[in-house]
Design a protein around this motif. Structure first.
Motif, PDB file in Angstrom:
ATOM      1  N   PHE A  63       0.821  -1.208   0.000  1.00  0.00           N
ATOM      2  CA  PHE A  63       0.000   0.000   0.000  1.00  0.00           C
ATOM      3  C   PHE A  63       0.854   1.256   0.000  1.00  0.00           C
ATOM      4  O   PHE A  63       0.466   2.291  -0.545  1.00  0.00           O
ATOM      5  N   ARG A  64       2.040   1.179   0.599  1.00  0.00           N
ATOM      6  CA  ARG A  64       2.940   2.333   0.567  1.00  0.00           C
ATOM      7  C   ARG A  64       3.366   2.638  -0.862  1.00  0.00           C
ATOM      8  O   ARG A  64       3.431   3.792  -1.284  1.00  0.00           O
ATOM      9  N   TYR A  65       3.670   1.599  -1.617  1.00  0.00           N
ATOM     10  CA  TYR A  65       4.068   1.810  -3.005  1.00  0.00           C
ATOM     11  C   TYR A  65       2.894   2.307  -3.840  1.00  0.00           C
ATOM     12  O   TYR A  65       3.088   3.110  -4.763  1.00  0.00           O
ATOM     13  N   VAL A  66       1.684   1.819  -3.569  1.00  0.00           N
ATOM     14  CA  VAL A  66       0.508   2.316  -4.280  1.00  0.00           C
ATOM     15  C   VAL A  66       0.403   3.827  -4.107  1.00  0.00           C
ATOM     16  O   VAL A  66       0.163   4.570  -5.071  1.00  0.00           O
ATOM     17  N   LYS A  67       0.606   4.279  -2.886  1.00  0.00           N
ATOM     18  CA  LYS A  67       0.529   5.716  -2.610  1.00  0.00           C
ATOM     19  C   LYS A  67       1.709   6.462  -3.219  1.00  0.00           C
ATOM     20  O   LYS A  67       1.555   7.542  -3.802  1.00  0.00           O
ATOM     21  N   LEU A  68       2.916   5.870  -3.122  1.00  0.00           N
ATOM     22  CA  LEU A  68       4.117   6.515  -3.650  1.00  0.00           C
ATOM     23  C   LEU A  68       3.994   6.807  -5.133  1.00  0.00           C
ATOM     24  O   LEU A  68       4.397   7.880  -5.608  1.00  0.00           O
ATOM     25  N   PHE A  69       3.401   5.889  -5.887  1.00  0.00           N
ATOM     26  CA  PHE A  69       3.302   6.049  -7.332  1.00  0.00           C
ATOM     27  C   PHE A  69       2.022   6.765  -7.760  1.00  0.00           C
ATOM     28  O   PHE A  69       1.731   6.871  -8.957  1.00  0.00           O
ATOM     29  N   GLY A  70       1.250   7.281  -6.789  1.00  0.00           N
ATOM     30  CA  GLY A  70       0.080   8.098  -7.104  1.00  0.00           C
ATOM     31  C   GLY A  70      -1.031   7.345  -7.798  1.00  0.00           C
ATOM     32  O   GLY A  70      -1.736   7.905  -8.639  1.00  0.00           O
ATOM     33  N   LEU A  71      -1.228   6.080  -7.436  1.00  0.00           N
ATOM     34  CA  LEU A  71      -2.243   5.257  -8.085  1.00  0.00           C
ATOM     35  C   LEU A  71      -3.583   5.379  -7.368  1.00  0.00           C
ATOM     36  O   LEU A  71      -3.646   5.283  -6.144  1.00  0.00           O
ATOM     37  N   MET A  72      -4.658   5.595  -8.119  1.00  0.00           N
ATOM     38  CA  MET A  72      -6.000   5.672  -7.556  1.00  0.00           C
ATOM     39  C   MET A  72      -6.492   4.251  -7.325  1.00  0.00           C
ATOM     40  O   MET A  72      -6.518   3.427  -8.243  1.00  0.00           O
ATOM     41  N   THR A  73      -6.886   3.971  -6.096  1.00  0.00           N
ATOM     42  CA  THR A  73      -7.151   2.588  -5.710  1.00  0.00           C
ATOM     43  C   THR A  73      -8.448   2.449  -4.937  1.00  0.00           C
ATOM     44  O   THR A  73      -8.760   3.273  -4.074  1.00  0.00           O
ATOM     45  N   THR A  74      -9.178   1.401  -5.235  1.00  0.00           N
ATOM     46  CA  THR A  74     -10.316   0.976  -4.419  1.00  0.00           C
ATOM     47  C   THR A  74      -9.926  -0.342  -3.768  1.00  0.00           C
ATOM     48  O   THR A  74      -9.497  -1.276  -4.460  1.00  0.00           O
ATOM     49  N   ILE A  75     -10.061  -0.419  -2.439  1.00  0.00           N
ATOM     50  CA  ILE A  75      -9.643  -1.610  -1.699  1.00  0.00           C
ATOM     51  C   ILE A  75     -10.859  -2.245  -1.045  1.00  0.00           C
ATOM     52  O   ILE A  75     -11.632  -1.576  -0.362  1.00  0.00           O
ATOM     53  N   GLU A  76     -11.009  -3.546  -1.257  1.00  0.00           N
ATOM     54  CA  GLU A  76     -12.098  -4.306  -0.643  1.00  0.00           C
ATOM     55  C   GLU A  76     -11.530  -5.566  -0.013  1.00  0.00           C
ATOM     56  O   GLU A  76     -10.534  -6.111  -0.484  1.00  0.00           O
ATOM     57  N   GLY A  77     -12.197  -6.033   1.055  1.00  0.00           N
ATOM     58  CA  GLY A  77     -11.775  -7.281   1.681  1.00  0.00           C
ATOM     59  C   GLY A  77     -11.380  -7.101   3.122  1.00  0.00           C
ATOM     60  O   GLY A  77     -11.658  -6.073   3.753  1.00  0.00           O
ATOM     61  N   ASP A  78     -10.735  -8.104   3.676  1.00  0.00           N
ATOM     62  CA  ASP A  78     -10.264  -8.052   5.059  1.00  0.00           C
ATOM     63  C   ASP A  78      -9.036  -8.933   5.193  1.00  0.00           C
ATOM     64  O   ASP A  78      -8.675  -9.695   4.291  1.00  0.00           O
ATOM     65  N   ALA A  79      -8.375  -8.826   6.364  1.00  0.00           N
ATOM     66  CA  ALA A  79      -7.123  -9.544   6.580  1.00  0.00           C
ATOM     67  C   ALA A  79      -7.309 -11.048   6.631  1.00  0.00           C
ATOM     68  O   ALA A  79      -6.386 -11.803   6.346  1.00  0.00           O
ATOM     69  N   ASP A  80      -8.501 -11.511   7.020  1.00  0.00           N
ATOM     70  CA  ASP A  80      -8.731 -12.954   7.122  1.00  0.00           C
ATOM     71  C   ASP A  80      -8.858 -13.615   5.757  1.00  0.00           C
ATOM     72  O   ASP A  80      -8.472 -14.772   5.573  1.00  0.00           O
ATOM     73  N   HIS A  81      -9.423 -12.905   4.779  1.00  0.00           N
ATOM     74  CA  HIS A  81      -9.673 -13.514   3.481  1.00  0.00           C
ATOM     75  C   HIS A  81      -8.833 -12.914   2.355  1.00  0.00           C
ATOM     76  O   HIS A  81      -8.754 -13.490   1.272  1.00  0.00           O
ATOM     77  N   GLY A  82      -8.195 -11.788   2.617  1.00  0.00           N
ATOM     78  CA  GLY A  82      -7.407 -11.137   1.585  1.00  0.00           C
ATOM     79  C   GLY A  82      -8.083  -9.880   1.069  1.00  0.00           C
ATOM     80  O   GLY A  82      -9.202  -9.541   1.463  1.00  0.00           O
ATOM     81  N   PHE A  83      -7.387  -9.163   0.181  1.00  0.00           N
ATOM     82  CA  PHE A  83      -7.863  -7.874  -0.316  1.00  0.00           C
ATOM     83  C   PHE A  83      -7.828  -7.838  -1.837  1.00  0.00           C
ATOM     84  O   PHE A  83      -6.975  -8.453  -2.474  1.00  0.00           O
ATOM     85  N   THR A  84      -8.778  -7.119  -2.387  1.00  0.00           N
ATOM     86  CA  THR A  84      -8.792  -6.864  -3.825  1.00  0.00           C
ATOM     87  C   THR A  84      -8.549  -5.379  -4.045  1.00  0.00           C
ATOM     88  O   THR A  84      -9.279  -4.536  -3.516  1.00  0.00           O
ATOM     89  N   LEU A  85      -7.521  -5.056  -4.813  1.00  0.00           N
ATOM     90  CA  LEU A  85      -7.182  -3.679  -5.129  1.00  0.00           C
ATOM     91  C   LEU A  85      -7.504  -3.442  -6.600  1.00  0.00           C
ATOM     92  O   LEU A  85      -7.007  -4.163  -7.477  1.00  0.00           O
ATOM     93  N   THR A  86      -8.344  -2.465  -6.866  1.00  0.00           N
ATOM     94  CA  THR A  86      -8.663  -2.082  -8.236  1.00  0.00           C
ATOM     95  C   THR A  86      -8.025  -0.726  -8.502  1.00  0.00           C
ATOM     96  O   THR A  86      -8.349   0.256  -7.843  1.00  0.00           O
ATOM     97  N   LEU A  87      -7.099  -0.691  -9.453  1.00  0.00           N
ATOM     98  CA  LEU A  87      -6.364   0.529  -9.746  1.00  0.00           C
ATOM     99  C   LEU A  87      -6.721   1.007 -11.139  1.00  0.00           C
ATOM    100  O   LEU A  87      -6.700   0.239 -12.106  1.00  0.00           O
ATOM    101  N   ASP A  88      -7.081   2.269 -11.225  1.00  0.00           N
ATOM    102  CA  ASP A  88      -7.308   2.862 -12.533  1.00  0.00           C
ATOM    103  C   ASP A  88      -7.057   4.359 -12.432  1.00  0.00           C
ATOM    104  O   ASP A  88      -6.808   4.889 -11.350  1.00  0.00           O
TER     105      ASP A  88
END
Length: 406
Positions: free
Chosen positions: A192-217
């Protein structure tokens, strides 16, 4: 990464497949040739290195592969510099001024160079007319001097090449969906730090128990054929490789001048791809403050257990990963976030995350040295149930335990 002209991609239906070199003796020999060429070229100008590279390529059908390996050897492991006793543009102005009115006269040019060399020597910058002649256009890329080269192992260069080809696929991506399966939350945090560093617009869904889906556009990438946003997605790929379990699907807009390309293409990859990252993984702790607290807590006499970065709290377009979780044998569990960093924007972001989380099982340890009021932060706006612990230089485990039992 590689420039577009050195990418070697092919279509399999709507699937885009990048070139990949096997770690074979043939590939290793090719990489070793490139490495040796650069190792033997230290002190030489770039145009001479390119001439030697052309001779090395010869009539070989793999010339584009060799050029790609050379590009990566130069950009990742070499250092090129401008060598001139004076900034080249200023040097040209002095030489042209000294030879004004005698354009095209070689003798006048030589005298002007000698005169400027004498002036520079008087200024403590000894040089000769011949050296100045070479330095006049030292700022042109082809005249840059290879001053240092750290030879990688052949396999390291081949790994970098395979990664760069995969990154090149993402240049024309306008949507990237990453599924990060259940992993060490510390790996999520770095991603997530790199997502922010590179200025990527992201939608994050999920949780730590099952994992996360990141949609970047990116909005601009949807309306005009720009590769700028795709370059940022490509930079994220090495960071994703440091996550243990993941999969990726990219939707691409191929080049319009490619007759073999479909209207849209797809690229898929997962954690079993065999690509190797050159990004370093994070250390176990983000700060000395956290490391020291963990060490003191280990020595504390308590039934509470301290766990490192084991929960991730999803937020709209982001996520918060508290520093620790405290677990009691009776089932009680609290998240601990330590706020000891002073920059105003960090404080505003951190408190906004806590406010948006809506969590009531959170302990916020805040340094008394922080100027919260100056940063525009109001403790009163935190969600009900958030426990506050104030500390000065060190965070005392006893204060945290008191808050847990309070």
């Amino acid at each position: 990464m590689l420039p577009s002209e050195l990418l070697m991609l092919r279509y399999r239906g709507e699937e885009l497949v990048p070139k990949r070199l096997e770690l074979s003796e043939r590939s290793r020999a090719m990489a070793r040739e490139i490495i040796d060429l650069y190792a033997e070229s230290v002190g030489r100008p770039k145009f001479e290195i390119e001439e030697r590279l052309e001779l090395l390529e010869g009539e070989d059908t793999d010339y584009r592969v060799k050029r790609g390996l050379a590009h990566l050897a130069e950009t990742a492991f070499a250092q090129l510099e401008v060598r001139s006793p004076l900034e080249p543009q200023a040097l040209r102005e002095r030489v042209f001024s000294a030879s004004a009115g005698r354009a095209g006269d070689p003798a006048a040019r030589a005298r002007a160079l000698a005169a400027v060399a004498e002036d520079l020597a008087a200024e403590g910058l000894p040089s000769s007319g011949a050296a100045l002649q070479e330095a006049l256009y030292a700022d042109l890329p082809e005249n840059h001097i290879l001053t240092a080269f750290e030879p990688p192992e052949p396999d390291a260069l081949l790994h970098r090449y395979n990664l760069a080809q995969a990154q090149g696929v993402l240049y024309r991506a306008f949507e990237l969906v990453i599924t990060a399966h259940r992993n060490d939350p510390g790996e999520y945090k770095q991603l997530f730090r790199y997502v922010k560093l590179f200025g990527l617009m992201t939608t994050i869904e999920g949780d730590a128990d099952h994992g996360f889906t990141l949609t970047l556009d990116g909005p601009t990438s949807l309306f005009r054929p720009s590769t700028r946003y795709g370059l940022s997605m490509a930079k994220l790929l090495p960071a994703l490789l440091n996550v243990s379990r993941w999969s990726l699907t990219a939707t691409l807009r191929p080049r319009r001048d490619d007759p073999n390309a479909p209207e849209t293409a797809r690229f898929t990859l997962d954690s079993d791809c065999g690509l190797v990252s050159h990004y370093r993984k994070d250390h176990k702790f983000d700060s000395i403050l956290e490391e020291a607290f963990a060490a003191r807590f280990e020595a504390a006499r308590t039934e509470w257990q301290l766990e490192r970065e084991v929960d991730l709290v999803p937020l709209p377009g982001s996520a918060m990963i508290p520093d620790f979780r405290l677990v009691h044998p009776d089932g009680r569990s609290y998240l601990l976030e330590i706020v000891g960093y002073w920059r105003p924007e960090y404080l505003r972001r951190k408190f906004a995350q806590v406010a948006r989380s809506g969590r009531s099982d959170l302990i916020l340890a805040v340094s008394e040295r922080l100027n919260l009021e100056g940063a525009g932060v109001r403790v009163s706006e935190l969600p009900p149930g958030v426990k506050l612990v104030w500390f000065k230089g060190k965070l005392d485990p006893k204060a945290v335990l008191a808050a847990l039992e309070g």
